[in-house]
Design a protein around this motif. Structure first.
Motif, mmCIF file in Angstrom:
data_model
loop_
_atom_site.group_PDB
_atom_site.id
_atom_site.type_symbol
_atom_site.label_atom_id
_atom_site.label_comp_id
_atom_site.label_asym_id
_atom_site.label_seq_id
_atom_site.Cartn_x
_atom_site.Cartn_y
_atom_site.Cartn_z
ATOM 1 N N ALA A 93 10.176 2.182 -11.715
ATOM 2 C CA ALA A 93 10.198 2.481 -10.280
ATOM 3 C C ALA A 93 9.272 1.542 -9.516
ATOM 4 O O ALA A 93 9.631 1.032 -8.446
ATOM 5 N N GLU A 94 8.101 1.284 -10.073
ATOM 6 C CA GLU A 94 7.131 0.409 -9.405
ATOM 7 C C GLU A 94 7.660 -1.023 -9.285
ATOM 8 O O GLU A 94 7.549 -1.649 -8.226
ATOM 9 N N LYS A 113 0.817 -1.219 0.000
ATOM 10 C CA LYS A 113 0.000 0.000 0.000
ATOM 11 C C LYS A 113 0.851 1.269 0.000
ATOM 12 O O LYS A 113 0.358 2.349 -0.303
ATOM 13 N N HIS A 114 2.135 1.169 0.335
ATOM 14 C CA HIS A 114 3.021 2.331 0.381
ATOM 15 C C HIS A 114 3.705 2.635 -0.960
ATOM 16 O O HIS A 114 4.357 3.668 -1.095
ATOM 17 N N ILE A 115 3.564 1.736 -1.930
ATOM 18 C CA ILE A 115 4.312 1.863 -3.190
ATOM 19 C C ILE A 115 4.055 3.194 -3.892
ATOM 20 O O ILE A 115 4.997 3.858 -4.329
ATOM 21 N N GLU A 116 2.812 3.593 -4.018
ATOM 22 C CA GLU A 116 2.499 4.818 -4.773
ATOM 23 C C GLU A 116 3.219 6.039 -4.195
ATOM 24 O O GLU A 116 3.805 6.826 -4.926
ATOM 25 N N GLU A 117 3.166 6.191 -2.870
ATOM 26 C CA GLU A 117 3.834 7.342 -2.253
ATOM 27 C C GLU A 117 5.344 7.246 -2.396
ATOM 28 O O GLU A 117 6.014 8.260 -2.603
ATOM 29 N N CYS A 118 5.886 6.040 -2.292
ATOM 30 C CA CYS A 118 7.337 5.863 -2.454
ATOM 31 C C CYS A 118 7.771 6.207 -3.884
ATOM 32 O O CYS A 118 8.821 6.828 -4.083
ATOM 33 N N ILE A 119 6.977 5.831 -4.864
ATOM 34 C CA ILE A 119 7.288 6.177 -6.257
ATOM 35 C C ILE A 119 7.323 7.695 -6.411
ATOM 36 O O ILE A 119 8.240 8.252 -7.018
#
Length: 157
Positions: free
Chosen positions: A36-37, A11-17
């Motif tokens: 990146a994803e 669930k954190h992937i989008e913000e990390c990208i």
């Protein structure tokens, strides 16, 4: 700033990208969102990515390391990135401390990272934390860019 560092979840992937793509490293190597994803998803699934959060669980940055990334024996910091509006508040230093304390279960180890010549602020930060340049790799990740290999010996009591 008071932060907590936890293992990242899918669930954190989008913000990390978003954080990554708004960094010097991201603008150089991860302009392709899919690249990146894939990289972050692989890191999260292998439990090598952690996120720094505030008291409201807002993600302020992330760190991606490999416990045995150098020669199959030593911790390697792959990526560290702090959200643009939270830079220069000590979050990066706290994440570096987390890396050094958690990347290895050995009493004494050597921690490694690489930093590119286009990021002199990061190199200066690492030097201030005790990392020393132990090698130079011209054109390593990208033609025309020099990559510095940095190392710090860590001894815990």
């Amino acid at each position: 700033m008071n932060i907590k560092i936890i293992n990242a979840k899918v669930k954190h992937i989008e913000e990390c990208i978003e954080i990554l793509q708004n960094s010097d490293m991201g603008r150089t190597y991860f302009t392709n969102r899919e690249k990146a994803e894939v990289m972050l998803t692989n890191g999260i699934l292998k439990t090598g990515v952690s996120v720094a959060i505030d008291e409201n669980e807002k993600i302020l940055g992330f760190i991606y390391y490999m416990p045995n990334g150098v020669f199959g024996s030593y911790p390697y910091l792959h990526i560290i990135a702090v959200k643009e509006e939270y830079r220069n508040l000590g979050i990066g230093k706290q994440m570096m401390k987390y890396f050094e304390e958690n990347a290895s279960d050995h009493i004494s180890t050597k921690c490694f990272l690489t930093v590119d010549d286009f990021n002199p602020k990061a190199k200066k930060l690492y030097e201030g934390l005790g990392y020393q340049c132990v090698g130079i790799l011209p054109d390593f990740y990208k033609k025309g860019t020099t990559c510095y290999i940095m190392m710090k010996e860590i001894t815990r009591s």
